[in-house]
Design a protein around this motif. Structure first.
Motif, PDB file in Angstrom:
ATOM      1  N   ASN A  99      -7.811 -28.985  -7.051  1.00  0.00           N
ATOM      2  CA  ASN A  99      -7.782 -30.257  -7.113  1.00  0.00           C
ATOM      3  C   ASN A  99      -9.368 -30.873  -6.443  1.00  0.00           C
ATOM      4  O   ASN A  99      -9.562 -31.943  -6.859  1.00  0.00           O
ATOM      5  N   GLN A 100      -9.614 -30.481  -5.449  1.00  0.00           N
ATOM      6  CA  GLN A 100     -10.690 -31.003  -4.148  1.00  0.00           C
ATOM      7  C   GLN A 100     -12.000 -30.025  -5.404  1.00  0.00           C
ATOM      8  O   GLN A 100     -13.277 -30.548  -4.063  1.00  0.00           O
ATOM      9  N   ASP A 101     -12.375 -29.684  -6.487  1.00  0.00           N
ATOM     10  CA  ASP A 101     -13.123 -28.764  -6.887  1.00  0.00           C
ATOM     11  C   ASP A 101     -13.838 -27.317  -5.840  1.00  0.00           C
ATOM     12  O   ASP A 101     -15.208 -27.341  -6.022  1.00  0.00           O
ATOM     13  N   VAL A 102     -12.938 -26.656  -5.069  1.00  0.00           N
ATOM     14  CA  VAL A 102     -12.786 -25.479  -4.677  1.00  0.00           C
ATOM     15  C   VAL A 102     -12.276 -24.946  -5.567  1.00  0.00           C
ATOM     16  O   VAL A 102     -11.075 -24.835  -5.392  1.00  0.00           O
ATOM     17  N   PHE A 103     -12.997 -24.205  -5.875  1.00  0.00           N
ATOM     18  CA  PHE A 103     -12.914 -22.438  -6.985  1.00  0.00           C
ATOM     19  C   PHE A 103     -12.764 -21.388  -6.492  1.00  0.00           C
ATOM     20  O   PHE A 103     -14.145 -20.900  -5.847  1.00  0.00           O
ATOM     21  N   ILE A 104     -11.830 -21.201  -5.341  1.00  0.00           N
ATOM     22  CA  ILE A 104     -11.822 -19.679  -4.445  1.00  0.00           C
ATOM     23  C   ILE A 104     -10.908 -18.538  -5.935  1.00  0.00           C
ATOM     24  O   ILE A 104     -10.063 -18.816  -6.718  1.00  0.00           O
ATOM     25  N   LEU A 105     -11.909 -17.771  -6.119  1.00  0.00           N
ATOM     26  CA  LEU A 105     -11.644 -16.628  -6.285  1.00  0.00           C
ATOM     27  C   LEU A 105     -10.507 -15.277  -6.261  1.00  0.00           C
ATOM     28  O   LEU A 105     -10.389 -14.911  -5.345  1.00  0.00           O
ATOM     29  N   SER A 106      -9.434 -15.530  -6.911  1.00  0.00           N
ATOM     30  CA  SER A 106      -8.155 -15.876  -6.642  1.00  0.00           C
ATOM     31  C   SER A 106      -7.940 -13.208  -6.909  1.00  0.00           C
ATOM     32  O   SER A 106      -7.084 -12.626  -5.766  1.00  0.00           O
ATOM     33  N   HIS A 107      -9.016 -13.045  -6.938  1.00  0.00           N
ATOM     34  CA  HIS A 107      -8.887 -11.265  -7.345  1.00  0.00           C
ATOM     35  C   HIS A 107     -10.303 -10.638  -6.532  1.00  0.00           C
ATOM     36  O   HIS A 107     -10.293  -9.930  -6.214  1.00  0.00           O
ATOM     37  N   GLY A 108     -11.074 -11.256  -5.700  1.00  0.00           N
ATOM     38  CA  GLY A 108     -11.752 -11.113  -4.664  1.00  0.00           C
ATOM     39  C   GLY A 108     -13.201 -11.869  -5.171  1.00  0.00           C
ATOM     40  O   GLY A 108     -13.836 -12.985  -5.603  1.00  0.00           O
ATOM     41  N   ALA A 109     -14.613 -11.566  -4.975  1.00  0.00           N
ATOM     42  CA  ALA A 109     -15.728 -11.408  -5.661  1.00  0.00           C
ATOM     43  C   ALA A 109     -15.799 -11.281  -7.502  1.00  0.00           C
ATOM     44  O   ALA A 109     -15.174 -11.195  -8.083  1.00  0.00           O
ATOM     45  N   ILE A 110     -16.610 -11.721  -7.590  1.00  0.00           N
ATOM     46  CA  ILE A 110     -17.198 -12.191  -8.955  1.00  0.00           C
ATOM     47  C   ILE A 110     -16.768 -10.143 -10.276  1.00  0.00           C
ATOM     48  O   ILE A 110     -16.352 -10.444 -11.299  1.00  0.00           O
ATOM     49  N   GLU A 111     -17.301  -9.405  -8.838  1.00  0.00           N
ATOM     50  CA  GLU A 111     -17.221  -8.412  -9.929  1.00  0.00           C
ATOM     51  C   GLU A 111     -16.141  -8.002 -10.570  1.00  0.00           C
ATOM     52  O   GLU A 111     -15.249  -7.003 -11.000  1.00  0.00           O
ATOM     53  N   SER A 112     -14.978  -8.586  -9.367  1.00  0.00           N
ATOM     54  CA  SER A 112     -13.618  -8.270  -9.839  1.00  0.00           C
ATOM     55  C   SER A 112     -12.942  -9.040 -11.352  1.00  0.00           C
ATOM     56  O   SER A 112     -12.087  -8.533 -11.652  1.00  0.00           O
ATOM     57  N   TYR A 113     -13.664  -9.459 -11.591  1.00  0.00           N
ATOM     58  CA  TYR A 113     -13.840 -10.717 -13.015  1.00  0.00           C
ATOM     59  C   TYR A 113     -14.512  -9.903 -14.158  1.00  0.00           C
ATOM     60  O   TYR A 113     -14.328 -10.218 -15.074  1.00  0.00           O
ATOM     61  N   TYR A 114     -14.881  -8.782 -13.952  1.00  0.00           N
ATOM     62  CA  TYR A 114     -15.876  -7.496 -14.831  1.00  0.00           C
ATOM     63  C   TYR A 114     -14.444  -6.918 -16.092  1.00  0.00           C
ATOM     64  O   TYR A 114     -13.800  -5.744 -15.396  1.00  0.00           O
ATOM     65  N   PRO A 115     -15.084  -6.926 -16.850  1.00  0.00           N
ATOM     66  CA  PRO A 115     -13.953  -5.764 -18.047  1.00  0.00           C
ATOM     67  C   PRO A 115     -14.237  -4.463 -17.498  1.00  0.00           C
ATOM     68  O   PRO A 115     -15.520  -4.438 -16.769  1.00  0.00           O
ATOM     69  N   ASP A 116     -13.223  -3.275 -17.524  1.00  0.00           N
ATOM     70  CA  ASP A 116     -13.664  -1.780 -17.391  1.00  0.00           C
ATOM     71  C   ASP A 116     -15.100  -1.839 -17.186  1.00  0.00           C
ATOM     72  O   ASP A 116     -15.633  -1.147 -18.786  1.00  0.00           O
ATOM     73  N   GLY A 117     -14.961   0.212 -16.787  1.00  0.00           N
ATOM     74  CA  GLY A 117     -16.147   0.704 -17.593  1.00  0.00           C
ATOM     75  C   GLY A 117     -17.809  -0.274 -17.228  1.00  0.00           C
ATOM     76  O   GLY A 117     -19.042   0.732 -17.837  1.00  0.00           O
ATOM     77  N   VAL A 118     -17.933  -1.320 -16.234  1.00  0.00           N
ATOM     78  CA  VAL A 118     -19.327  -2.118 -16.391  1.00  0.00           C
ATOM     79  C   VAL A 118     -19.921  -1.229 -15.273  1.00  0.00           C
ATOM     80  O   VAL A 118     -19.507  -0.736 -14.140  1.00  0.00           O
ATOM     81  N   THR A 119     -21.532  -0.868 -15.666  1.00  0.00           N
ATOM     82  CA  THR A 119     -22.184  -0.092 -15.014  1.00  0.00           C
ATOM     83  C   THR A 119     -23.672  -0.931 -14.450  1.00  0.00           C
ATOM     84  O   THR A 119     -23.593  -1.605 -15.085  1.00  0.00           O
TER      85      THR A 119
END
Length: 720
Positions: free
Chosen positions: A653-673
């Motif tokens: 609501n304050q326009d601050v988005f903290i990723l709940s699952h850690g760093a951006i790499e946690s949002y990649y699909p499986d098998g990324v190299t």
């Protein structure tokens, strides 16, 4: 001297607003917001060109364009004629001179100043002018006494309108203070004609000229004017004496030369024959009348004004007939040449001063110091038709113009045209749309000469090459390049309308969350809305970089306590991965702590007890282990923590988005190299593109009772 402030009232799309200015002022904003209006208004202040009804924001009110000139000194005032130098001081305040171009609703204007003037409306210029209009001789005296019968004695000897105005000035000066008020009034008598030599000369360089825009075309600087300022450098040429002598010779061939001693007529025969014929025909009706043709002696200024530039690009013709691209390139070349010629002249002047120092010291009276009349360059979209490297070179040339005591105003859409070192002021023009009535432009000024914090931040932002964000209304701040790549592409996959480029929402890499406050603070000066996406580590460390309410800070403390409580119940072990240890070892402060631990260990080994303070020092060495344990609990998908969901929702609501699952790499699909972070982000996008719905491969969060794609929740907030 330079323009330090500009006020515009009722002109075009500006209802009423003001801005600060500096030697280099950069004007930014969306198209049709009113950027060009600032340049045109500045040019109109000097020229007084007549206006039409369409130039008035409100046709029933006058237009006022007020300029404040600062750093006015004696060298500037000495450009005036001797009898006006003292008079100008009547309307200056210290080193400031405030003048207003006042347009009546008929489109005609005059130059006015703020001065103590009579409250009585009879003293106003229009009232006096109306009485004196068309009157001569005794009619002047009769008319002015009918207007001011109480001052009949003071006006008893006036014979001309000029004498009336001079006498009025004396009367006004002697009026009691209670009969005066500070208001817009006419300039002191006589100064209105000579003041142009005191003020800077405007050079208006328009963008693509619109032939339908009559005022703009009138105010646009011709190439002759630009060439004229260059040709002035010829005045110091060694051949100037020969040129002046040739003008004298020409004058002699065309005119009767009269002096106190004698009159000589060496004019060419043909000219005398023409004059005799005219005189002969005139004498048929007026036998006693004679005619003499006088041809003014040419001056360098006149010759320079008529200079033209011809271009041979296969067809030899004047520059005005050529395309916009080559016109822009010629403008570019003229300005750069001016800068180089100025440098050369400055060097020659310095050398001449050294040579003439001895002669000057022997002079009885030092010569009067007079500064050259400066220019104000009003440059509209200088980046047009120039590739980036040429834009940078032109910016450097414009920057150099200010070193010659000139001033530069530019309107631009290019980040190449400002820098933290030379740009003193930014003016952002914002279009306002009121519930009723016409829209209007508002000026937002950020003066980097005063806002030191803003200047420091601007230097960082320029270094990071994120200046393009100045031209947006919203920006998204992320920690690194991989975030930029991934967020931009995933948003479009989730919703084709969520296109950061098309919506002009730049994604800015700030190189770590430690810079987030600096960027937000700077963009806030320009009323640019900032969103930021950071990894969950921001809640554990560096949270002080976010400006949030005390309530949110309290909620964070509760969450950290909850994480510690869960770790304790689960008996989780606090340890550090090898990568984190390597990072800590690289930190100088951590090395100091390690050395301190060795010192305390030796103390214990020697059988000495540690103080409470020394015990706390040892505990502080292991804070990283504690924080790492908190991160593990926070990002564990199997653990549901209500305090976590509540806090993240508050921050969104304050326009601050903290990723709940850690760093951006946690949002990649499986098998990324990938060999590096950006490559890995690109490969992650490729995998998501292979699926009809990428949501199923992205982490979800609980919003109320519903499980939603976290990135979708974030993007929806940014775009909608």
């Amino acid at each position: 001297m330079y323009i330090s402030s500009l006020k515009i009232k009722n002109y075009r799309g500006v209802k009423a607003d003001q801005l600060e200015a500096s030697p280099f002022t950069c004007i930014i904003g969306e198209n049709n917001a009113g950027k060009s209006t600032i340049l045109l208004a500045t040019s109109l202040f000097f020229s007084g060109t007549s206006l039409g009804n369409s130039d008035f924001y409100n046709e029933d009110e006058p237009i006022e364009i007020e300029l404040t000139f600062s750093d006015l000194d004696d060298k500037d005032i000495n450009r005036l004629s001797p009898d006006h130098r003292e008079r100008i001081k009547e309307i200056t305040e210290g080193d400031k001179l405030i003048l207003t171009r006042f347009y009546n609703i008929d489109g005609k204007s005059d130059l006015r100043c703020n001065r103590w003037a009579p409250k009585d409306p009879r003293f106003e210029k229009d009232a006096v002018g109306g009485i004196l209009k068309g009157k001569k001789g005794k009619e002047i005296l009769t008319g002015i006494i009918s207007l001011f019968p109480e001052f009949s004695n003071e006006f008893s000897n006036v014979k001309t309108q000029k004498e009336v105005y001079e006498k009025l000035e004396e009367i006004i000066i002697n009026l009691p203070k209670e009969e005066k008020e500070l208001k817009l009034a006419s300039l002191p008598t006589g100064i209105d004609n000579s003041i142009k030599s005191l003020l800077p000369e405007p050079i208006y360089i328009a963008a693509v000229k619109d032939l339908k825009d009559d005022v703009k075309s009138k105010e646009s600087a011709t190439f002759g004017k630009l060439l004229g300022i260059l040709l002035k450098f010829l005045e110091n040429s060694e051949h100037i004496g020969e040129i002046t002598a040739s003008f004298d010779k020409l004058h002699k061939f065309l005119n009767v030369i009269r002096s106190a001693e004698q009159t000589t007529d060496e004019r060419i025969d043909k000219l005398r024959n023409i004059e005799n014929q005219i005189c002969s025909f005139l004498s048929e009706n007026f036998p006693k009348s004679k005619i003499e043709i006088e041809i003014p002696k040419p001056e360098l200024k006149q010759v320079f004004t008529n200079a033209r530039i011809l271009i041979d690009d296969g067809v030899r013709d004047i520059i005005e007939t050529k395309g916009d691209g080559i016109k822009r390139a010629v403008t570019f070349a003229l300005l750069r040449t001016y800068v180089e010629q100025y440098k050369e002249q400055k060097r020659e002047t310095a050398e001449a001063k050294l040579v003439g120092a001895e002669e000057s010291s022997m002079a009885e009276e030092p010569p009067l110091e007079v500064s050259e009349q400066p220019y104000i360059f009003l440059f509209e979209e200088p980046e047009l038709y120039l590739h980036p490297s040429a834009q940078k070179i032109l910016f450097e040339a414009l920057e150099k113009l200010t070193e010659a005591n000139n001033q530069v105003f530019v309107t631009t859409h290019s980040p190449m045209f400002f820098s933290p070192h030379s740009t003193g002021t930014f003016v952002k023009v914002i279009k306002e749309y009121p519930p009723q009535g016409k829209p209007y432009g508002k000026f937002l000024t950020v003066n980097l000469l005063k806002e030191i914090g803003a200047k420091d931040a601007f230097q960082i932002i320029c270094y990071e090459n994120n200046t393009a964000a100045f031209f947006a209304n919203k920006v998204l701040l992320v920690e690194g390049d991989s975030d930029v790549i991934y967020m931009k592409e995933v948003a479009k996959l989730l919703n084709p309308e969520w296109n950061f480029d098309a919506k002009n929402i730049p994604i800015i890499s700030i190189n770590g969350k430690s810079n987030v406050k600096r960027f937000i603070d700077f963009y806030s000066f320009f009323h640019i809305k900032c969103f930021c996406i950071v990894d969950s580590d921001a809640l554990i460390e560096g949270f002080e970089k976010f400006v949030v309410s005390d309530g949110i800070k309290l909620e964070r403390e509760k969450l950290l306590n909850k994480l510690d409580e869960i770790a304790s119940v689960k008996g989780a072990k606090a340890d550090l991965p090898a990568t984190k240890i390597k990072e800590l070892v690289r930190r100088y402060k951590w090395k100091e702590r390690y050395n301190k631990l060795k010192e305390l260990g030796l103390k214990v080994k020697a059988g000495n007890a540690l103080t409470e303070e020394e015990t706390l020092e040892i505990d502080s060495l292991f804070i990283e282990e504690e924080n790492n344990l908190r991160r593990r609990i926070f990002t564990d998908k199997a653990i549901e923590i209500p305090e976590k969901s509540s806090l993240l929702a508050e921050l969104r609501n304050q326009d601050v988005f903290i990723l709940s699952h850690g760093a951006i790499e946690s949002y990649y699909p499986d098998g990324v190299t990938g060999d590096d972070k950006p490559t890995k982000a690109l490969n992650a996008v490729k995998i998501l593109k292979e699926h009809d719905d990428c949501r199923v491969h992205l982490p979800t969060i609980k919003v109320g009772e519903e499980a939603l794609c976290e990135l979708e929740v974030i993007f929806k907030k940014i775009f909608e």
